[in-house]
Every structure is written in structure tokens, then in C-alpha cells.
Design an enzyme around this catalytic site. Structure first.
Site, mmCIF file in Angstrom:
data_model
loop_
_atom_site.group_PDB
_atom_site.id
_atom_site.type_symbol
_atom_site.label_atom_id
_atom_site.label_comp_id
_atom_site.label_asym_id
_atom_site.label_seq_id
_atom_site.Cartn_x
_atom_site.Cartn_y
_atom_site.Cartn_z
ATOM 1 N N PHE A 1 0.857 -1.195 0.000
ATOM 2 C CA PHE A 1 0.000 0.000 0.000
ATOM 3 C C PHE A 1 0.886 1.235 0.000
ATOM 4 O O PHE A 1 1.727 1.399 0.882
ATOM 5 C CB PHE A 1 -0.934 0.036 1.219
ATOM 6 N N ASP B 1 9.224 2.748 1.725
ATOM 7 C CA ASP B 1 8.044 3.491 2.178
ATOM 8 C C ASP B 1 7.906 3.206 3.670
ATOM 9 O O ASP B 1 7.387 2.175 4.071
ATOM 10 C CB ASP B 1 6.811 3.023 1.391
ATOM 11 N N LYS C 1 2.928 9.662 8.532
ATOM 12 C CA LYS C 1 2.077 9.351 9.700
ATOM 13 C C LYS C 1 2.560 9.895 11.064
ATOM 14 O O LYS C 1 2.092 10.927 11.506
ATOM 15 C CB LYS C 1 1.833 7.852 9.775
#
Ligand SMILES: *Cc1c(COP(=O)(O)O)cnc(C)c1O
Length: 393
Positions: free
Chosen positions: A138, A223, A252
Site C-alpha cells: 500500500f 516506504d 504518519k
């Protein structure tokens, strides 16, 4: 306003893109949140790995409020001393050379993709532009990061997506090698697939991947939007694997609750993106940078990450003891638990009813508590989870 009125308002005025749980949160402190009726919730989510220091940490709130009262935004037309301080801190702590600031994980990955293509085009010609990602990955919701995401469910709408992505099987170096072409310019991975079900990559696979990339001057891009900023017990997860990706993305947890994305690169890539090639109106905004600086200063303090590792082991062993849980995966305070009975969605909804916020990822329950959670709070949450799971039997 009560819950039903808020739900009604949401339905009337917000695009229905989210399947929300039946709770409207209003205030919080540390690992505890309260809803509009004053009901208490133990938080094992930290807003999907965002509130690294928990809700409304005093030092963080002070840093953000003071910066908001001093200078809230100046654009990237001018030098920004808070942004430069954050960049210096981030590079110093990670060993990277340069950073670009955006506002989200997807934007950080967009920057990484543009950087890889530009580097490759400059050196080998425009044709060498393909990027390999892993199946079940993702990487975000923009049209390009959806294309990078290795899950068919995300590819069925919004076509045509950005071209030039291939997908290899995770932990299968033969498949990676078979799918590499002379047009491949980068491989992008998550060390632990988060949304994909909390699936860590194997050490050997990562080592071999790094070797293959180095041999062919293919950029290894990590990532770390979910695994970064102390989440796995190391400041960044690459440190657990003993490899140095050429490009690292972070978001995040970095802002402690404010939107920031960062794309870091090594020395050799530092000058690839020139003036006017990339930008963001809000990127590296002073208020957001002040929040991120506080997060980094706290998380990198002596002993903080050791605590994360200890609490991660404690949460992992507490989960493993529950008879309804068949497997626990992950690292540090990024854990997934497979269930014997009931779907993860059902269990998560029942937990919310009982005062515990948990996440799901595919078929597992997912736990991303604030890094400042205590063992007592872990116990409190586990007691609720245990009752919920017993109720499902
Ligand atoms: C959440 C996430 C993203 C997307 O981040 P946004 O801030 O929602 O754009 C990208 N990659 C990974 C690994 C993520 O977990």
C-alpha cells in the site's frame, strides 16, 4: 451535539468514502480518548499510527501553539528556520543527506517516484522509468500511488492509472529477478506491509533485494510512512534490517498529529530534483515542523526506543496468551493478530462498543498504540479485548 446528530450531519455533508465506527471523539490525553457523551476509550490506534506521543502531549501542544502564535505560514518562497532545523535534525538522526517536505504519505511517495524517474532519465535515458513494488503493498491514494499499490482491488476504478509499475511477490527474490527489466529504475518496499495485513519482509529477502539494486544501479526506496518514527522500536525500520535504502519516505507519526510527509535521499541523489521541479504550498509549514521537531527530539531521546521495544514485546506476549488469537506478527508497537473466530471488523466494532479502539488490516486486528502507552494501559486494553473475544465464542 449527541452522536446521532453528528452522524446525521456527516451523512448530509461529507462524501461517503469512509466506513466509520459508531463513535464521535471529542477530547483526549495520552492513550485515552473521550466521546461526545464522556465515555472513555483506551486507544490502540493513535489515529492510524499518527499520534506518536499520544493525544495532546504537553510538550508537543506547547511547541505547536507557540509556533502558531509566532508565525503560522510563509510559503516556500522564503527561508524557514523551523523547516531547516527539522531537516537538519531528520538528516542527522537518519544519516540521509537531503529531504523534501510534503503533507502526507502519498505525497512523500510521489516525490520518491519523481526522484527515481528523474535520476534514471538523466543517467540512462527516459525509457528506463519502470518502478517495481510488491504485491499486497500500500503506497497511497493519489492516482500514481494507487498504481504503485500492489493490490488489484485498488486498480479497478479511476483508470487509466499512471503507467510503469510492476509487482513482484514479497519474500520471493526469484520473482523479483524474473520481473526486473532493463527499464526498471527503482524498487519500492514497505519493510512491514501495514495495510496489507501487518506482514514483515524476511531479513534475507531484504538483503538480497539491496544487493540486486546496488548491482544494477536500481534505487531501493523504502516506504516507511507507517513503520517510521520509532513505531517498530528503531527510529526507522531500515535500521532493524541493516540496509540503507537510497530513498526513504516518512509521514504518519512524524508530525505527532499534524500533516507532514518527508522524502529523504542519500548524497548521490541530493541534487537530482532542481529548482521548479517539485513543490508544495503547505510543505514544511512552520507549525507542522515545530510539531515534528518535538516528536523527533522526544523519540530519539536515550531510552525512548528501548521502552517502545519493551512495550512492544509486552503487548505481543499479552496478545499471544489470548486463546482466540492464533498468531501475532509485526515489530515493536506495530502488531497484527490473526483470529480463530469472527472477522477482524466485527471484533473491532465490538471493541469500540466496550471502550477500546483497535484497527484492522485485511483479516487481522491491527495495533498501533501511541508510543507513550504504559504497561498498565496495555493491560487495561487487553482486558477489554479478552472480554470481547470471549463474547464472540
Ligand atoms: C498510510 C500509508 C500511506 C499513505 O499515507 P497518506 O498520509 O494517507 O497519504 C502510504 N504508505 C504507507 C505504507 C502507509 O501506511
Amino acid at each position: 451535539m449527541n452522536f446521532e446528530a453528528i452522524k446525521q450531519q456527516e451523512q448530509e455533508n461529507i462524501m461517503p468514502t469512509y466506513g466509520r465506527f459508531r463513535v464521535a471523539l471529542e477530547t483526549g490525553k495520552g492513550t485515552v480518548a473521550y466521546d461526545v457523551d464522556g465515555k472513555k476509550y483506551i486507544d490502540f490506534t493513535s489515529g492510524i499510527g499518527v499520534n506518536a506521543l499520544g493525544y495532546c502531549d504537553e510538550g508537543w501542544a506547547k511547541a505547536v501553539a507557540e509556533q502558531a502564535a509566532r508565525l503560522q505560514h510563509i510559503s516556500n518562497l522564503y527561508y524557514n528556520p523551523v523547516q531547516t532545523k527539522l531537516a537538519e535534525t531528520l538528516c542527522h538522526l537518519t544519516g540521509y543527506s537531503k529531504v523534501f517536505f510534503g503533507n502526507s504519505g502519498a505525497e512523500a511517495n510521489e516525490c520518491a517516484i519523481k526522484l527515481a524517474r528523474k535520476y534514471s532519465a538523466d543517467k540512462y535515458g527516459k525509457e528506463r522509468s519502470e518502478i517495481m513494488t510488491l504485491q499486497n503493498s500500500f503506497h497511497g491514494r493519489t492516482v500514481t500511488t494507487l498504481a504503485a499499490t500492489g493490490q488489484d482491488v485498488f486498480h479497478q476504478t479511476f483508470t487509466p492509472l499512471t503507467e510503469g509499475f510492476t509487482y513482484a511477490v514479497a519474500n520471493d527474490i526469484k520473482d523479483v529477478k524474473a520481473k526486473l527489466t532493463d527499464r526498471t529504475c527503482a524498487i519500492m518496499i514497505e519493510f512491514i506491509q501495514g495495510e496489507g495485513g501487518v506482514r514483515p519482509l524476511e531479513q534475507d529477502f531484504v538483503k538480497e533485494l539491496a544487493e540486486v539494486c546496488a548491482e544494477r544501479d536500481i534505487l531501493l526506496m523504502a516506504d516507511e510512512v507507517q513503520t517510521g518514527v520509532g513505531r517498530t522500536g528503531a527510529l526507522y525500520c531500515f535500521m532493524n534490517y541493516g540496509v540503507r535504502p537510497d530513498v526513504l519516505t516518512s509521514a504518519k507519526g512524524l508530525g505527532g498529529g499534524l500533516p507532514i510527509g518527508a522524502c529523504l535521499c542519500t548524497e548521490k541523489l541530493g541534487a537530482v530534483m532542481g529548482a521548479g521541479m517539485h513543490g508544495s504550498t503547505f510543505g514544511g509549514n512552520p507549525v507542522v515542523c515545530a510539531g515534528a521537531l518535538e516528536v523527533l527530539q522526544r523519540v530519539s531521546k536515550e531510552g525512548f526506543l528501548e521502552e517502545v521495544r519493551k512495550k512492544g514485546e509486552y503487548l505481543c506476549s499479552s496478545l499471544s496468551k489470548l486463546s482466540s488469537i492464533t498468531q501475532v506478527r509485526g515489530m515493536g508497537l506495530m502488531l497484527g493478530a490473526a483470529l480463530k473466530k469472527g472477522t477482524a471488523k466485527e471484533v473491532a466494532a465490538a471493541c469500540v462498543e466496550s471502550g477500546l479502539l483497535v484497527l484492522t488490516a485485511k483479516d487481522v486486528l491491527r495495533f498501533l498504540p501511541p508510543l507513550v502507552i504504559t504497561e498498565e494501559e496495555i493491560d487495561e486494553g487487553i482486558t477489554i479485548l479478552q472480554k470481547v473475544l470471549e463474547g464472540m465464542e
